[in-house]
Design a protein around this motif. Structure first.
Motif, mmCIF file in Angstrom:
data_model
loop_
_atom_site.group_PDB
_atom_site.id
_atom_site.type_symbol
_atom_site.label_atom_id
_atom_site.label_comp_id
_atom_site.label_asym_id
_atom_site.label_seq_id
_atom_site.Cartn_x
_atom_site.Cartn_y
_atom_site.Cartn_z
ATOM 1 N N GLU A 1 0.806 -1.138 -0.032
ATOM 2 C CA GLU A 1 0.243 -0.013 0.021
ATOM 3 C C GLU A 1 0.828 1.335 0.119
ATOM 4 O O GLU A 1 0.478 2.260 -0.786
ATOM 5 N N GLN A 2 2.013 1.276 0.890
ATOM 6 C CA GLN A 2 2.523 2.509 0.674
ATOM 7 C C GLN A 2 3.525 2.375 -0.374
ATOM 8 O O GLN A 2 3.730 3.766 -0.933
ATOM 9 N N PHE A 3 3.588 1.177 -1.013
ATOM 10 C CA PHE A 3 4.541 1.598 -2.347
ATOM 11 C C PHE A 3 3.779 2.219 -3.346
ATOM 12 O O PHE A 3 4.019 3.302 -4.241
ATOM 13 N N LEU A 4 2.525 1.704 -3.400
ATOM 14 C CA LEU A 4 1.467 2.474 -4.385
ATOM 15 C C LEU A 4 1.249 4.001 -4.105
ATOM 16 O O LEU A 4 1.303 4.718 -5.076
ATOM 17 N N LEU A 5 1.115 4.091 -2.779
ATOM 18 C CA LEU A 5 0.880 5.657 -2.410
ATOM 19 C C LEU A 5 2.226 6.578 -2.845
ATOM 20 O O LEU A 5 1.772 7.561 -3.430
ATOM 21 N N PHE A 6 3.560 6.014 -2.598
ATOM 22 C CA PHE A 6 4.666 6.678 -3.131
ATOM 23 C C PHE A 6 4.646 6.725 -4.589
ATOM 24 O O PHE A 6 5.055 7.815 -5.048
ATOM 25 N N GLY A 7 3.983 5.844 -5.416
ATOM 26 C CA GLY A 7 3.870 5.998 -6.772
ATOM 27 C C GLY A 7 3.112 7.250 -7.106
ATOM 28 O O GLY A 7 3.232 8.162 -7.806
ATOM 29 N N TYR A 8 1.829 7.429 -6.494
ATOM 30 C CA TYR A 8 0.966 8.298 -6.647
ATOM 31 C C TYR A 8 1.547 9.696 -6.290
ATOM 32 O O TYR A 8 1.489 10.584 -7.056
ATOM 33 N N VAL A 9 2.410 9.585 -5.285
ATOM 34 C CA VAL A 9 3.245 11.082 -4.790
ATOM 35 C C VAL A 9 3.996 11.469 -6.049
ATOM 36 O O VAL A 9 4.393 12.545 -6.161
ATOM 37 N N SER A 10 5.055 10.360 -6.387
ATOM 38 C CA SER A 10 6.235 10.566 -7.000
ATOM 39 C C SER A 10 6.221 10.622 -8.621
ATOM 40 O O SER A 10 6.798 11.507 -9.155
ATOM 41 N N LEU A 11 5.207 9.923 -9.006
ATOM 42 C CA LEU A 11 5.358 9.710 -10.450
ATOM 43 C C LEU A 11 4.690 10.830 -11.253
ATOM 44 O O LEU A 11 5.288 11.398 -12.073
ATOM 45 N N PHE A 12 3.722 11.527 -10.779
ATOM 46 C CA PHE A 12 2.936 12.787 -11.711
ATOM 47 C C PHE A 12 2.867 13.823 -10.511
ATOM 48 O O PHE A 12 1.974 14.605 -10.744
ATOM 49 N N SER A 13 3.921 13.756 -9.676
ATOM 50 C CA SER A 13 3.816 15.034 -8.744
ATOM 51 C C SER A 13 3.533 16.595 -9.121
ATOM 52 O O SER A 13 3.001 17.131 -8.525
ATOM 53 N N CYS A 14 4.224 16.567 -10.369
ATOM 54 C CA CYS A 14 4.076 18.062 -10.963
ATOM 55 C C CYS A 14 2.867 18.333 -11.584
ATOM 56 O O CYS A 14 2.498 19.509 -11.631
ATOM 57 N N VAL A 15 1.980 17.471 -11.673
ATOM 58 C CA VAL A 15 0.768 17.822 -11.844
ATOM 59 C C VAL A 15 -0.474 18.057 -10.989
ATOM 60 O O VAL A 15 -1.565 18.608 -10.810
ATOM 61 N N TYR A 16 -0.196 17.432 -9.377
ATOM 62 C CA TYR A 16 -1.091 17.251 -8.605
ATOM 63 C C TYR A 16 -0.348 17.356 -7.375
ATOM 64 O O TYR A 16 -0.190 16.512 -6.586
ATOM 65 N N PRO A 17 0.164 18.529 -7.082
ATOM 66 C CA PRO A 17 0.782 18.546 -5.563
ATOM 67 C C PRO A 17 0.109 18.178 -4.577
ATOM 68 O O PRO A 17 0.653 17.978 -3.396
ATOM 69 N N LEU A 18 -1.100 18.237 -4.703
ATOM 70 C CA LEU A 18 -1.914 18.012 -3.197
ATOM 71 C C LEU A 18 -1.906 16.598 -2.917
ATOM 72 O O LEU A 18 -2.114 16.305 -2.036
ATOM 73 N N ALA A 19 -1.338 15.510 -3.968
ATOM 74 C CA ALA A 19 -1.228 14.149 -3.575
ATOM 75 C C ALA A 19 -0.308 14.033 -2.229
ATOM 76 O O ALA A 19 -0.756 13.180 -1.374
ATOM 77 N N ALA A 20 0.572 14.880 -2.202
ATOM 78 C CA ALA A 20 1.273 14.572 -0.851
ATOM 79 C C ALA A 20 0.470 14.849 0.773
ATOM 80 O O ALA A 20 0.416 14.195 1.297
ATOM 81 N N VAL A 21 -0.317 15.724 0.377
ATOM 82 C CA VAL A 21 -1.408 16.202 1.538
ATOM 83 C C VAL A 21 -2.250 14.987 1.841
ATOM 84 O O VAL A 21 -2.249 14.643 2.921
ATOM 85 N N LEU A 22 -2.740 14.579 0.753
ATOM 86 C CA LEU A 22 -3.502 13.252 0.722
ATOM 87 C C LEU A 22 -2.930 12.173 1.460
ATOM 88 O O LEU A 22 -3.652 11.386 2.300
ATOM 89 N N VAL A 23 -1.540 11.903 0.971
ATOM 90 C CA VAL A 23 -1.079 10.484 1.549
ATOM 91 C C VAL A 23 -0.606 10.923 2.918
ATOM 92 O O VAL A 23 -0.838 10.061 3.802
ATOM 93 N N VAL A 24 -0.316 12.216 3.381
ATOM 94 C CA VAL A 24 0.017 12.440 4.756
ATOM 95 C C VAL A 24 -1.369 12.123 5.655
ATOM 96 O O VAL A 24 -1.088 11.522 6.743
ATOM 97 N N LEU A 25 -2.332 12.729 5.011
ATOM 98 C CA LEU A 25 -3.377 12.474 5.707
ATOM 99 C C LEU A 25 -3.795 11.087 6.111
ATOM 100 O O LEU A 25 -4.093 10.485 7.181
ATOM 101 N N ASN A 26 -3.723 10.404 4.883
ATOM 102 C CA ASN A 26 -4.012 9.128 4.968
ATOM 103 C C ASN A 26 -3.103 8.052 5.836
ATOM 104 O O ASN A 26 -3.396 7.423 6.757
ATOM 105 N N ASN A 27 -1.684 8.609 5.884
ATOM 106 C CA ASN A 27 -0.752 7.941 6.853
ATOM 107 C C ASN A 27 -0.949 7.858 8.296
ATOM 108 O O ASN A 27 -0.684 7.141 8.798
ATOM 109 N N ILE A 28 -1.538 9.414 8.591
ATOM 110 C CA ILE A 28 -1.676 9.522 10.182
ATOM 111 C C ILE A 28 -2.599 8.585 10.634
ATOM 112 O O ILE A 28 -2.634 7.877 11.528
#
Lengths: 652, 652
Positions: free
Chosen positions: B500-527
Motif C-alpha cells: 500500500e505504501q509503495f503504491l502511495l509513493f507511486g501516486y506521490v512521486s510519478l506525477f507529482s508535478c501535475v497534482y501537488p496535493l497528492a502529498a497532502v492526501l497521503v500524509v492525511l492517509n498515513n496518519i
C-alpha cells in the motif's frame, strides 16, 4: 635474549632468505640492533620471531655500497603459525576451502610430512610481510638513537621507520628456479595456450594472477567481436549504416561479458582461498600523519586527522585542480582540431601523397600529447591524493582511481565525443579513433616493457661485471641476486595495467559501430601485452609482495560504468545513422523519441540482467554455504556438550 | 523420561504459557503422546526441552470444541540457552551490541539477578518457535499412528506435521498487561508524538517495528512536500507550468529520502541487535515437496525438486499468466476510457450538477475495479508461486513480490501513463489521479481495519457470553484468551502494508508535478493508517511471531526503482509543459534533446548520490568495526597463548 651485535658476518646466511630489508646507509647502530632484536624476539614478548641476517655487499672502488642490507627468513613452524594469523584459506580433505589452523594441519589436502611444501613462496613472503608490518612498539618512547622518532604503544615499527626514510625498502626475493619454470610455461612456449594462472598466483599472489586472468578473459571475449569486425572492414568500409546490428551485439556482449567475469573471478578466488577470507583490520597507511589521539575502534593511540580538514583539501584544492586539468585537456583538444583543419586545407589545396600522410600527423601528435598529459596528471594526482592525507590505503586508492579515471576518460575520449556528436563527422571519427588507438598502443608497449627492459639489462650487465671483478670466481649467487634486485625498479601494482585495459575497453565499446576493426586491434595488442607484461614481471621489476584479492575491486565498477556509457553513445550513433533516419522521413522528433525509448529499455535490461545473473556460480555458492553450515553446526554441537557438562558438574 | 499420557488435566498450567499449538481434533493419541514427549525430551536426546500442557476447552452444547490445544512454555535457563542458539544480539556493558552467550550473561547490560527480565516476551516466543521448528526426527520412520507420514533423520517434525494438516497452527499468546501498556503509548494518547518503536519491537519483533518506523519516516518525509503543495493548490490550481520547480524538488527529495532511510534503518536495527546478526541456515518451506534426495550443503536427506522443472513452471505458466492479467488490466483501462468519454459527452450536452457529478463516476468505478482486480490477482499470484514449489521461503517471497508488484504497478498506473503521455491531457490526469488516490485510500482503510475489527468484535462478544454461560463465575482468563485468540484471523505479514505504501509513493512521486496535493492526501492517509494499523495489530489479529529483520528488504529496492521511474516521468512531464516549450519555439527536437540530457544527468546524479552516501552512519560503523576488531584480537590472543602452552608442554 639476543645480545647486541649478533649480526652474522658470513656471506651466505644459514636459512632460506625470503625478504630483503634495506635501511638507510647512515642508520645509527643502536637503531639497527634494536630493530633486529625486535624482529628476532619471541612472539610472547611482542617480537616477530623471525630469522634475520646481514648481507655484506662487497665494498666497491668507484661507488660506495649500502652496508645495511638484511635478509629475513623464518622457521617452518613460525610460517605455519603465521598462516593461521593472516587467515589463509587452504584446500581441506573434502575439497572445500577452509581457514588454515595449525591444530588441524594434518587435515589439509597438501599437507605432507612436516608441511615443507604446503605454503607457496609467495605465501611465505606475504606472511613475513604481515608479521613485520604488525611488529608493534611496546613501551619504547622513540626509536633508539633517534629521539625525534617518537613511538607509542601499538604503533607499527616498520611503518614508522618507513615513513621516516630509515627503512628504504623491503621486498621479497625472486626464486630463480621457480622463476625459470614459471617463465617457461608462461611466455617462452611457442604454442598458444591458456596462461598458467595457478602458477602465477603461487609465485606472484592472487592480485596479479587475477589481473592476468582478466586480461586473458577480456581478450578471449573480444575474439567474437573481432571476427565479426573483420568482414565489416573488408567489405563495407564506407558503409557505416550496417553497423547498427554490430552495435546491438556489442551492447549485449559488454553486459554479459562483465557479469560472466564476476562469476569467473569468484571461481578463481574460491580456488585460491581468497573468496571467503575475511579482511584483516586495516592499519593507517605509512604516510598518514596527524595529532596523536585514540582510534575509536581499536582504542589504541594513533594519529588522528579531522575528516573535515580532509574534505576541505579535497573540495577546495583537488576538485578545482582536476577541473583545471580537464579545461586544459579541452584546450589541447581545440588546438588539435585547428591543426586538423589546417592539414585538411593543405590536402584539399594540393592533394598528393605527402599531404595525404600529413592528414594523419595531427592525430598522431595529439595521441602522443594525450599520453604525455596522462602521465603528468598521474603524478599530480598521486601527489594530491597523498596530500589529502587519507588514513587507509583503500581510501587513498579509491580517491586516486577516481581522479585518474575521470581525467583519463575525458582526455582520451573528449575529442571522439566532440567529433561524433557535435561535428557529426563519422569519417573523421573513424580515422581519429584508429589513430588514437594505434598510437597509444605502440607508445604503451614501448614505455611499459621495452624501455625498462633495456635499462634493466644495461644495469644487470654492469652489476654482473662489477661482482666478478670484486670477488673473483667465488660463487656468490645470493649476494649478486640481492645487489641486483635491490637496484631493480619497483612494480607499482596493477593500477596502470588495469587503466590501460579500461581505456582499450572504452575504444572498443563506446564507438564500436563506426569502427569494428577496433576489437581486432585490441586483441592483437593484448596478445603482445600478455607477453610483455609477463616478461616485465619476471625480469624487469622487483618481485612484488603477493596481494590477496577476491576480485578486481573498483575496476569492476569502472568497466560497468563504461558499459553503461557505451549504451548511451551507441544508441546516439545509431540515431544519427542515415539508415535509421530513413525510417522517419517526416519527423525527427519521432526518431529521437524512439531512440530514447530503446535506450531506456536497453539500460533497464542491463540492470535487470546484472541483477538476475548470480555473481557466484551455484557450484561455488553451495561450497560456501556448506562451509558456513558446518561451522554453525560445530558451534551448536560444542554448545550442547558444554551445557551437558555444566549440568553434570551440578549434579555431582 | 516422561511417561505416556502426562498431559495435565488442570485448567490453568503451572508455567507461563507463551505459545499455543493447535492440532487437528481427530489426531491419533499416539501421535500426540509422541509429539509431546519429543517436545519435553532433553536436548542431549534430541528433544526441545520445553514445557507443554494441554488446555481443555469446555465442551459446548451447540458447537464442538477442539480438545487438542496445547500451550508451550519454557524454563528461564532453557530460554537463555535458546537465546544463544538463535544468535540473539544484546547490549553489552560497553554499550555495543554483542552476540549473547550464556557463559558471559553477567556482562550484558540488562542482565540482573537470574535474568528474569532480560528477554522480551517476543524474544522468548521467537526462541520457542525456533526450538520447535528445529525439533528434528531421529530414527522414526513415520509419525506414530500415521504410517503414511514418512519421516527421515533430520526432518523438522513441526514442519512435517504442519504440511500434512495435523498441526493446524501455532502462534504466540498476547500478554494482556503489556498489550494494554503498549496500546496506550501507541495510539490511545491524544497528543501527537513519535511511535514507541522500541516497545513495538519488544512486543511484536523487529520486522513489524521496522514497518512502523518506515511508515512514520515516510509520512514525516512527505510533510515538506505537502506544505509546499498546499499553496500550489490554493493559488494556482489551473496553472500547471509552475510545477516544474516542484518536480525538481521532488526528484532530489525522493533520492535523499530513500538513502537517509537506509541509515535510519541501520541505526534502528543496530540498536535492536539485528544488524550484525548472522542469518541462520534456511530450512525448506513447509509446502515444499519433491523426491527424497540429499542436500549438498547439509548432507542431510531432504526433498529435492529439480530447478529446471521450476523454471519450466515459471516461464511456461506463471509468466504467460501474468502477461494475460496485464492484458486484462489494459482492457479494463480501455473500457474506463470509453465510460469517461461517454460521461464527458453527457456533460457537454447537458451541463448541470448531476452530470457534473457523473463526470467522476467512471473514475470511482475504475478505482474500485482496480482494487478488486488487485485483490483477486493477489490470491492467484500466491497460488501460482506456491505451485512453483520454491525450496526457500525467501525465494518464494521474492517471486511473489515480483509478480504482485509488476501487476499492481501496471494496474494502478497504466491509465495515468496513458492519459499523461498518449492523450497528453493534463486536466484529466489531475482529476484521474485525485479520484484514484482518494478512492483507493478509503477502500483500503475500510477493508484493512474497520471490517475485520467489526467481525472480530462480534465474535469476541459471542465467545465471552458462551464462556460465562458454561463456566459460571469462575475466573478463566487463560482459557478464554486461548479460545479467543485461536479463532482470530492470522496476520499475514507486512507484505500488504508495504504494498500500500509503495503504491502511495507511486501516486506521490510519478506525477507529482501535475497534482501537488497528492502529498497532502497521503500524509492525511498515513496518519490514520498508523492508528488503524496499530489497532489491528493489537486487537484484530492473532499476535504474530517476531521476525528478526535488519532492513525492509526487497521493498527498499522496490521504492528505489519507483524513484528512478519517477525521474523519467517527471522529466517527460516537464518536457510537455507549455512553459518549457516556450523556450524552444522553433525546434521541438532541441527541446527533446535538452530534456533527455537533463534526465540522464539526473539519473547519473541519483546513482552517484546513492553510491556516495554511506548506508550505515559512521557512529554505527565504528561500533561494528570495533566488534569485529575485538573478536579478531581475542582470537589472536588465544592463539598466542595456545602456542606458548604447546611450547611449554614440549619443554617439560
Amino acid at each position: 635474549m639476543h645480545l647486541g651485535m649478533s649480526v652474522s658476518d658470513s656471506d651466505v646466511s644459514s636459512f632460506t632468505p625470503l625478504v630483503v630489508l634495506e635501511l638507510a646507509d647512515d642508520t645509527k647502530a643502536e637503531a639497527i640492533t634494536w630493530l633486529l632484536n625486535r624482529i628476532r624476539d619471541k612472539q610472547q614478548n611482542g617480537g616477530a620471531e623471525l630469522l634475520v641476517d646481514q648481507v655484506l655487499l662487497p665494498v666497491q672502488d668507484d661507488q660506495k655500497s649500502n652496508p645495511n642490507v638484511f635478509v629475513v627468513g623464518s622457521t617452518l613452524q613460525r610460517l605455519l603459525n603465521g598462516a593461521e594469523d593472516v587467515g589463509l584459506f587452504k584446500e581441506f580433505q573434502d575439497g572445500t576451502m577452509r581457514g588454515f589452523t595449525y591444530a588441524n594441519r594434518e587435515s589439509f589436502r597438501d599437507f605432507e610430512g612436516d608441511g615443507q611444501a604446503f605454503l607457496s613462496d609467495a605465501e611465505c613472503q606475504y606472511i613475513i610481510k604481515h608479521e613485520l608490518d604488525t611488529l608493534r612498539a611496546k613501551n619504547e618512547e622513540h626509536v633508539p638513537g633517534y629521539p625525534k622518532l617518537k613511538l607509542y604503544p601499538g604503533k607499527s615499527v616498520v611503518r614508522r621507520l618507513q615513513s621516516k626514510g630509515i627503512l628504504i625498502q623491503y621486498f621479497p626475493l625472486h626464486n630463480k628456479e621457480d622463476l625459470k619454470r614459471l617463465s617457461f610455461s608462461w611466455y617462452k612456449k611457442i604454442k598458444l595456450s591458456f596462461q598458467p594462472l595457478d602458477d602465477i598466483r603461487c609465485y606472484f599472489g592472487e592480485g596479479l594472477a587475477l589481473y592476468f586472468g582478466f586480461l586473458e578473459y577480456f581478450t578471449f571475449a573480444l575474439v567474437p567481436m573481432a571476427l565479426i569486425g573483420i568482414p565489416y572492414y573488408l567489405f563495407d568500409w564506407e558503409d557505416y549504416d550496417k553497423y547498427v546490428l554490430f552495435a546491438v551485439f556489442n551492447l549485449v556482449w559488454s553486459t554479459v561479458f562483465l557479469e560472466v567475469w564476476k562469476r569467473c573471478s569468484a571461481t578463481l578466488a574460491y580456488g585460491w582461498g581468497t573468496l571467503s577470507r575475511k579482511k584483516a583490520f586495516e592499519e593507517p597507511r605509512p604516510g598518514f600523519h596527524g595529532a596523536l589521539g585514540f582510534n575509536p575502534v581499536t582504542g589504541r593511540e594513533e594519529p588522528v586527522y579531522p575528516s573535515s580538514k580532509r574534505q576541505l583539501r579535497i573540495y577546495l584544492v583537488s576538485v578545482p585542480f582536476v577541473l583545471l586539468c580537464l579545461y586544459l585537456s579541452f584546450y589541447v583538444m581545440m588546438v588539435y582540431f585547428d591543426m586538423e583543419n589546417w592539414a585538411i586545407s593543405i590536402y584539399t589545396e594540393n592533394p598528393n601523397f605527402a599531404s595525404g600522410i600529413l592528414m594523419f600527423v595531427p592525430s598522431i601528435i595529439y595521441a602522443v600529447v594525450i599520453e604525455i598529459m596522462n602521465l603528468l596528471y598521474r603524478y599530480a594526482a598521486e601527489f594530491l591524493t597523498n596530500w589529502e592525507n587519507h588514513r587507509l590505503e583503500s581510501s587513498f586508492q579509491n580517491h586516486l582511481v577516481l581522479k585518474v579515471l575521470v581525467f583519463n576518460f575525458v582526455n582520451c575520449f573528449a575529442s571522439l565525443f566532440y567529433i561524433a556528436f557535435v561535428m557529426q563527422d563519422m569519417v573523421l571519427l573513424r580515422q581519429s579513433l584508429a589513430t588514437l588507438l594505434i598510437t597509444s598502443q605502440i607508445l604503451n608497449q614501448v614505455m611499459e616493457a621495452f624501455l625498462p627492459y633495456w635499462l634493466q639489462r644495461r644495469r644487470n650487465k654492469k652489476v654482473h661485471k662489477r661482482m666478478r671483478r670484486l670477488m673473483g670466481d667465488k660463487e656468490l649467487p645470493l649476494l649478486e641476486q640481492v645487489q641486483l634486485e635491490t637496484d631493480m625498479n619497483t612494480y607499482l601494482g596493477t593500477f596502470d595495467d588495469y587503466l590501460e585495459q579500461f581505456l582499450l575497453f572504452g575504444y572498443v565499446s563506446l564507438f564500436s559501430c563506426v569502427y569494428p576493426l577496433a576489437a581486432v586491434l585490441v586483441v592483437l595488442n593484448n596478445i603482445t601485452e600478455v607477453y610483455s607484461d609477463a616478461f616485465k614481471m619476471c625480469h624487469v621489476f622487483k618481485r612484488p609482495f603477493s596481494e590477496p584479492a577476491a576480485n578486481i575491486g573498483v575496476w569492476q565498477l569502472a568497466f560497468e560504468t563504461m558499459s553503461v556509457i557505451a549504451v548511451v553513445t551507441n544508441c546516439a550513433l545509431i540515431g544519427l545513422s542515415p539508415q535509421v533516419n530513413a525510417y522517419f522521413p517526416e519527423s525527427e522528433t519521432q526518431l529521437i523519441l524512439v531512440v530514447v525509448a530503446i535506450e531506456h529499455v536497453l539500460l533497464a535490461f542491463k540492470f535487470i540482467l546484472a541483477f538476475v545473473i548470480p555473481d557466484v556460480p551455484k557450484r561455488i555458492q553451495v561450497k560456501l554455504d556448506k562451509l558456513e553450515f558446518d561451522s554453525l553446526e560445530a558451534l551448536k554441537k560444542r554448545k550442547i556438550l558444554e551445557v551437558a557438562e555444566t549440568r553434570n558438574t551440578w549434579n555431582k
